[in-house]
Structures are given as structure tokens and as C-alpha cells.
Design an enzyme around this catalytic site. Structure first.
Site, mmCIF file in Angstrom:
data_model
loop_
_atom_site.group_PDB
_atom_site.id
_atom_site.type_symbol
_atom_site.label_atom_id
_atom_site.label_comp_id
_atom_site.label_asym_id
_atom_site.label_seq_id
_atom_site.Cartn_x
_atom_site.Cartn_y
_atom_site.Cartn_z
ATOM 1 N N ASP A 120 -6.831 4.116 -4.964
ATOM 2 C CA ASP A 120 -7.574 4.035 -3.334
ATOM 3 C C ASP A 120 -8.213 5.367 -3.360
ATOM 4 O O ASP A 120 -8.343 6.090 -4.254
ATOM 5 C CB ASP A 120 -6.379 3.688 -2.420
ATOM 6 C CG ASP A 120 -7.305 3.087 -1.106
ATOM 7 O OD1 ASP A 120 -7.548 1.929 -1.323
ATOM 8 O OD2 ASP A 120 -7.330 3.928 -0.046
ATOM 9 N N LYS A 155 0.850 -1.041 0.101
ATOM 10 C CA LYS A 155 0.150 -0.051 -0.102
ATOM 11 C C LYS A 155 0.858 1.215 0.003
ATOM 12 O O LYS A 155 2.052 1.280 0.303
ATOM 13 C CB LYS A 155 -0.967 -0.009 1.184
ATOM 14 C CG LYS A 155 -2.252 0.797 1.150
ATOM 15 C CD LYS A 155 -3.316 0.043 0.514
ATOM 16 C CE LYS A 155 -4.515 0.839 0.075
ATOM 17 N NZ LYS A 155 -5.497 0.105 -0.237
ATOM 18 N N GLY A 188 -20.474 6.814 2.412
ATOM 19 C CA GLY A 188 -19.599 7.065 1.289
ATOM 20 C C GLY A 188 -20.414 7.564 -0.194
ATOM 21 O O GLY A 188 -21.754 7.340 -0.124
ATOM 22 N N PHE A 189 -19.585 8.307 -0.933
ATOM 23 C CA PHE A 189 -20.163 8.361 -2.207
ATOM 24 C C PHE A 189 -19.220 8.526 -3.444
ATOM 25 O O PHE A 189 -19.464 8.612 -4.386
ATOM 26 C CB PHE A 189 -21.311 9.725 -2.425
ATOM 27 C CG PHE A 189 -20.264 10.698 -2.428
ATOM 28 C CD1 PHE A 189 -19.733 11.505 -1.264
ATOM 29 C CD2 PHE A 189 -19.960 11.516 -3.485
ATOM 30 C CE1 PHE A 189 -18.917 12.591 -1.158
ATOM 31 C CE2 PHE A 189 -19.208 12.754 -3.529
ATOM 32 C CZ PHE A 189 -18.519 13.383 -2.428
ATOM 33 N N GLY A 190 -18.099 7.688 -3.064
ATOM 34 C CA GLY A 190 -16.920 7.430 -3.985
ATOM 35 C C GLY A 190 -17.055 6.316 -4.790
ATOM 36 O O GLY A 190 -18.159 5.658 -4.907
ATOM 37 N N ASN A 191 -16.027 5.800 -5.303
ATOM 38 C CA ASN A 191 -15.915 4.801 -6.375
ATOM 39 C C ASN A 191 -16.482 3.409 -5.648
ATOM 40 O O ASN A 191 -17.340 2.897 -6.510
ATOM 41 C CB ASN A 191 -14.425 4.378 -6.581
ATOM 42 C CG ASN A 191 -14.337 3.192 -7.457
ATOM 43 O OD1 ASN A 191 -14.104 2.026 -6.921
ATOM 44 N ND2 ASN A 191 -14.573 3.364 -8.649
ATOM 45 N N VAL A 192 -16.374 3.046 -4.377
ATOM 46 C CA VAL A 192 -16.883 1.881 -4.080
ATOM 47 C C VAL A 192 -18.367 1.847 -3.667
ATOM 48 O O VAL A 192 -19.117 1.152 -4.159
ATOM 49 C CB VAL A 192 -16.289 1.160 -2.605
ATOM 50 C CG1 VAL A 192 -16.741 0.170 -2.075
ATOM 51 C CG2 VAL A 192 -14.609 1.307 -2.891
ATOM 52 N N ALA A 193 -18.846 3.112 -3.271
ATOM 53 C CA ALA A 193 -20.222 3.495 -2.894
ATOM 54 C C ALA A 193 -20.996 3.172 -4.333
ATOM 55 O O ALA A 193 -22.186 2.686 -4.273
ATOM 56 C CB ALA A 193 -20.222 4.655 -2.087
ATOM 57 N N TRP A 194 -20.440 3.804 -5.172
ATOM 58 C CA TRP A 194 -20.846 4.092 -6.469
ATOM 59 C C TRP A 194 -21.214 2.608 -6.833
ATOM 60 O O TRP A 194 -22.349 2.570 -7.792
ATOM 61 C CB TRP A 194 -20.059 4.872 -7.378
ATOM 62 C CG TRP A 194 -20.505 4.767 -9.008
ATOM 63 C CD1 TRP A 194 -21.463 5.552 -9.251
ATOM 64 C CD2 TRP A 194 -19.818 4.027 -9.878
ATOM 65 N NE1 TRP A 194 -21.445 5.283 -11.131
ATOM 66 C CE2 TRP A 194 -20.354 4.497 -11.286
ATOM 67 C CE3 TRP A 194 -18.406 3.336 -10.021
ATOM 68 C CZ2 TRP A 194 -19.869 4.039 -12.303
ATOM 69 C CZ3 TRP A 194 -18.038 2.903 -11.114
ATOM 70 C CH2 TRP A 194 -18.862 3.360 -12.271
HETATM 71 O O1 2IT Z 1 -8.092 -1.694 -0.798
HETATM 72 C C1 2IT Z 1 -7.955 -2.164 -2.178
HETATM 73 O O2 2IT Z 1 -8.050 -3.380 -2.124
HETATM 74 C C2 2IT Z 1 -7.541 -1.372 -3.315
HETATM 75 N N1 2IT Z 1 -7.505 -0.102 -2.968
HETATM 76 C C3 2IT Z 1 -7.422 -2.000 -4.459
HETATM 77 C C4 2IT Z 1 -6.017 -2.319 -4.688
HETATM 78 C C5 2IT Z 1 -5.785 -2.748 -6.149
HETATM 79 O O3 2IT Z 1 -4.528 -2.998 -6.261
HETATM 80 O O4 2IT Z 1 -6.441 -2.837 -6.989
#
Ligand code: 2IT
Length: 464
Positions: free
Chosen positions: A184, A144, A255-261
Site C-alpha cells: 500500500d 489491513k 498523487g504520483f505513486g503506484n496508482v497514479a502511475w
Molecule cells: O487498497 C488496496 O486494495 C491495496 N492496497 C491492495 C491490497 C492487496 O492485497 O493487494
């Protein structure tokens, strides 16, 4: 916690009470060494508490000092990131890449650009990523990285200059066979584009060194949707096990970002009703459910860079609750998709009191340990992010496969593979929990299954 946020000795006693003596010893040493790395210690504690059945069965992990090695990143790169803002001023940020564990494949994990980013946070994320990636069944180690730079309020050109400087400091240490970063929080398609361009420029190579790339230049279809879609596929599996389905369920999303969407889209598609979203400014309650053009508006809101959800309430004439989280709204399913420790003990009590039956994490470690306990004691089926949100990195793994073989898969093919990955994780966690004598305990199941894969690989490869 002591007033300075460091664990005191009574906290340590409580933290290690549920651990095997070997795990307890390693955890105490770690807590004494980095007492300020509170989030990292939280993530380690959560894993260590659940692997007792494995440590009771064999002494091999202790003989091979696996836990001592697991909590120490293989390597940490820390660097300064200097860039020019639009007024011509020189700006300095801090950048890191934590290469946590490469026992089962090249380091793999996202980059987070957010003012709150620090080494403790990235260590917790890299540690979690190691087990998450193992659960996908693909050959990816854990890593990370990121910076305390926030793209919020920065111009496009400023983001470009920042990304170029960040990559100039990082490029020597990553590569398609070494370490493959992705996005991320704060790092989306735009940032990946600038980072990739600079990598390509500096190395004069075109390789799959990053995932989340644009579709025209090596990206995988469905990667943007994958974390949220995968979360809902996993949730579906949890419900199926109890003879239920998402159809007709009320769903709270934060949230309202990528994951929430992605999660809101898929939940809606499968007949669920998503009644909340949230931002740092508060949450919205949309009794009709998020659907149709509202998904595009979520993207618009995010692209505006303002990081507030209130405009959604203004636009669609729904309730805005300033400063509030979505967990007070009565729902059947809650999907925390914002950030770590966003669901605390009182939120958990409220979910239980309101009859919520399922919580699956879209974010990394969004539920505090106390809140996890309350959810589970309250009879809620709970899935930890390292299992339920692995569809994002899983699809990054699919992007890597496409890059290596010089191909581009169809949406149907990627979606089928994503389904297979999420089903595989669900079943692996389910079976491991059963073997531990705790059927339905996804937390223990995911931790044990992820741990065994990484730990056994480390044993095989000797003391490095
Ligand atoms: O938390 C995660 O699993 C991500 N941000 C995706 C990491 C990735 O390498 O696609």
C-alpha cells in the site's frame, strides 16, 4: 465535529438521519465506543447510509447481529517494531495488522508504512477492504496493516532492517490460508521483498504469503500496474454506459505513486490526456499531457524517496502550483489517486463548476462525505474506491491463484482477467443500484452488493 475531532451529538444526529433504525443504533453505539476513530466512523457511516433498502427487506441481519459483528474486527495485532538506524541508534515504531473479516476467504489487504498510520486509519482501510474484496468475486476476506514508520528519507539498509523486525513480530499471524498482506502507500516491491525474505527465513517455507512479489519469485505480471489500469477500465465502463469514451478526454490525476502511475499510463494509452499530478508539496499542470518518458520519470521521482512533485515541473518546464490540489484544473474526468480525504467540499464545487463529468476513486476514501454529496448533486457520475480501485487486490487474487497452482500466467491472460474483474464489479454495482431503485448510483450499488455477499456468508456460518 467537536474541537477535539470527536463527533458531537448534533453530528451524530446528522450522521444517522439517513440510516435505517437498526443501522442507526449500531452506528451510535460504535461512535460512543470509539469516538476518536474518525476515519473509521466515516467509512462505516458511508456504508450504513446506503444499505437501507436491504435492511427494509429483511430482519435476518438484525436477528443475526450482522452489523454489530461487521464493525468489529475479528482480531487486531498490535506490536512494537524495534530496529537499528544507520547511526546505530535504536528506533521504535508501532506496527499493526487488523484482521477485519474472513467470512469469504483468508484476510487480504495491504500494509501501509507512513508517518500518519494509526489504528483508526487501518480500521477504516480494513473495513473498506472487506467489501472491496467481496466485489472482486474472488475468495478474499478483508484486512489491513502497517506502521507509523516512513520509508521516506530512510536508507535501503534501514528499510531492510525495519521490514525484518516488522515481519519478526507478524509472521506467526499470517499465512497463505490465513492472512495474505500486500503493499500500500510506502510499501512497494522493495519492502515486499524484505518482508517476504524474512518470512521465508523464519518459517523455512516458500509460500504465497504476500502478494506484490517480484516476478522471479512468485509475483504476477501486471500486479504493479493493476490498480491504476483497473481504475481506468472501470472508468471506461462508466463512460460507455453514457455512450462516451476516454478518448480525447482531459483527465486530472492526484498523487504520483503506484496508482497514479498506472492510471496515467492506461488513460494515455486509451487516448485521454492526463494534465495533472500532485504530491504533498503541490500539483503540476502539464497541458500537453503526461506521456512517453514522463511515466519513467514518475517512477524515478518515487524511487528518490523525496515525496515531492515539483521536480517534474522543473524538468518539463510546466506549471507548478505550490500547496495546491489538481481539482481546480478544468477536466472531464478526475481520478483521485493519492490518499484519504484529499478531495474536499470546495474541490468538489470547483470540479462541478468546471464541468467535470466523472470522478472515480483510485485511492481509498479520497473524497470526503460532503464532497461526495456535492459531486452527486452536481450531476457528476461518482465511483467509490471500493469498486473502482479493486483491480489491485483483484490482481493480488490472481497472484494467489498462480501461487497455489504453481504457474505463471502471461500478461495477456492477467490483463484479460483484470478486465473481467473490473467489468464484473461495474455490472454488479450497476445491477444492485438498479434493484435499489437508484440506477447509476455506484456508491449504493457497490455497498449493497459487497454487503450482501459478506453478510449472507456470515449468516451461513453462524454466530462466530
Ligand atoms: O487498497 C488496496 O486494495 C491495496 N492496497 C491492495 C491490497 C492487496 O492485497 O493487494
Amino acid at each position: 465535529m467537536q474541537p477535539n475531532g470527536n463527533p458531537g451529538s448534533s453530528d451524530l444526529h446528522a450522521a444517522t438521519a439517513a440510516m435505517h433504525p437498526y443501522a442507526s443504533r449500531v452506528f451510535r453505539d460504535l461512535a460512543a465506543r470509539v469516538p476518536w476513530e474518525v476515519e473509521f466512523l466515516q467509512a462505516v457511516q458511508e456504508v450504513f447510509e446506503t444499505i437501507t433498502p436491504v435492511l427494509e427487506q429483511t430482519t435476518i441481519y438484525e436477528e443475526e447481529a450482522i452489523l454489530e459483528r461487521l464493525v468489529e474486527p475479528q482480531r487486531v495485532h498490535a506490536f512494537r517494531v524495534v530496529w537499528h538506524d544507520d547511526r546505530g541508534h535504536i528506533r521504535t515504531n508501532r506496527g499493526w495488522r487488523v484482521q477485519f473479516n474472513n467470512a469469504i476467504g483468508p484476510f487480504k489487504g495491504g500494509l501501509r508504512f507512513h508517518s500518519s498510520v494509526n489504528l483508526s486509519g487501518l480500521k477504516f482501510l480494513g473495513f473498506e477492504q472487506t467489501f472491496k474484496n467481496a466485489l472482486t468475486g474472488l475468495p478474499m476476506g478483508g484486512g489491513k496493516g502497517g506502521s507509523d514508520f516512513s520509508p521516506r528519507g530512510a536508507s535501503d539498509r534501514e528499510v531492510e532492517r525495519f521490514c525484518q523486525s516488522f515481519m519478526t513480530s507478524l509472521y506467526k499471524y499470517i499465512g497463505a490460508d490465513v492472512d495474505v498482506p500486500a503493499g500500500d502507500i510506502g510499501v512497494g516491491a522493495r519492502e515486499i521483498g524484505y518482508l517476504f525474505g524474512q518470512y521465508k527465513h523464519l518459517t523455512e517455507t516458500f509460500t504465497g504469503v504476500l502478494t506484490g512479489k517480484g516476478l522471479n519469485w512468485g509475483g504476477s505480471i501486471l500486479r504493479p500496474e493493476a490498480t491504476g489500469f483497473g481504475l481506468v477500465y472501470f472508468t471506461q465502463k462508466m463512460l460507455e454506459r453514457r455512450g462516451e469514451s476516454i478518448e480525447g478526454k482531459r483527465v486530472a490525476i492526484s498523487g504520483f505513486g503506484n496508482v497514479a502511475w498506472g492510471a496515467a499510463r492506461k488513460a494515455n494509452e486509451l487516448g485521454g490526456k492526463v494534465v495533472t499530478l500532485s504530491g504533498p508539496d503541490g500539483c503540476i499542470y502539464d497541458p500537453e499531457g503526461v506521456s512517453g518518458e514522463k511515466f519513467d520519470y514518475m517512477l524515478e521521482l518515487r524511487a528518490s524517496g523525496n515525496d515531492v512533485i515539483k521536480p517534474y515541473a522543473d524538468r518539463y518546464g510546466v506549471e507548478f502550483r505550490p500547496g495546491a490540489r489538481p481539482w481546480a484544473v478544468p477536466v472531464d474526468v478526475a481520478l483521485p489517486c493519492a490518499i484519504q480525504n484529499e478531495l474536499e467540499i470546495n474541490d468538489a464545487r470547483q470540479l462541478v463548476a468546471n464541468g467535470c463529468k466523472y470522478v472515480a476513486e483510485g485511492a481509498n476514501m479520497p473524497t470526503t462525505p460532503d464532497a461526495v454529496r456535492v459531486l452527486r448533486e452536481g450531476g457528476i457520475v461518482y465511483a467509490p474506491g471500493k469498486a473502482s480501485n479493486a483491480g489491485g487486490v483483484g490482481t493480488s487474487g490472481l497472484e494467489m491463484a498462480q501461487n497455489r497452482t504453481n504457474t505463471h500466467w502471461t500478461a495477456e491472460h492477467v490483463d484479460t482477467e483484470l478486465h473481467r474483474i473490473m467489468t464484473g464489479i461495474h455490472d454488479m454495482a450497476w445491477d444492485a443500484a438498479e434493484r435499489c431503485g437508484n440506477p447509476g448510483d455506484y456508491l449504493q450499488g457497490a455497498n449493497v452488493a459487497g454487503f450482501l455477499k459478506v453478510a449472507d456468508s456470515m449468516v451461513d456460518q453462524g454466530s462466530v
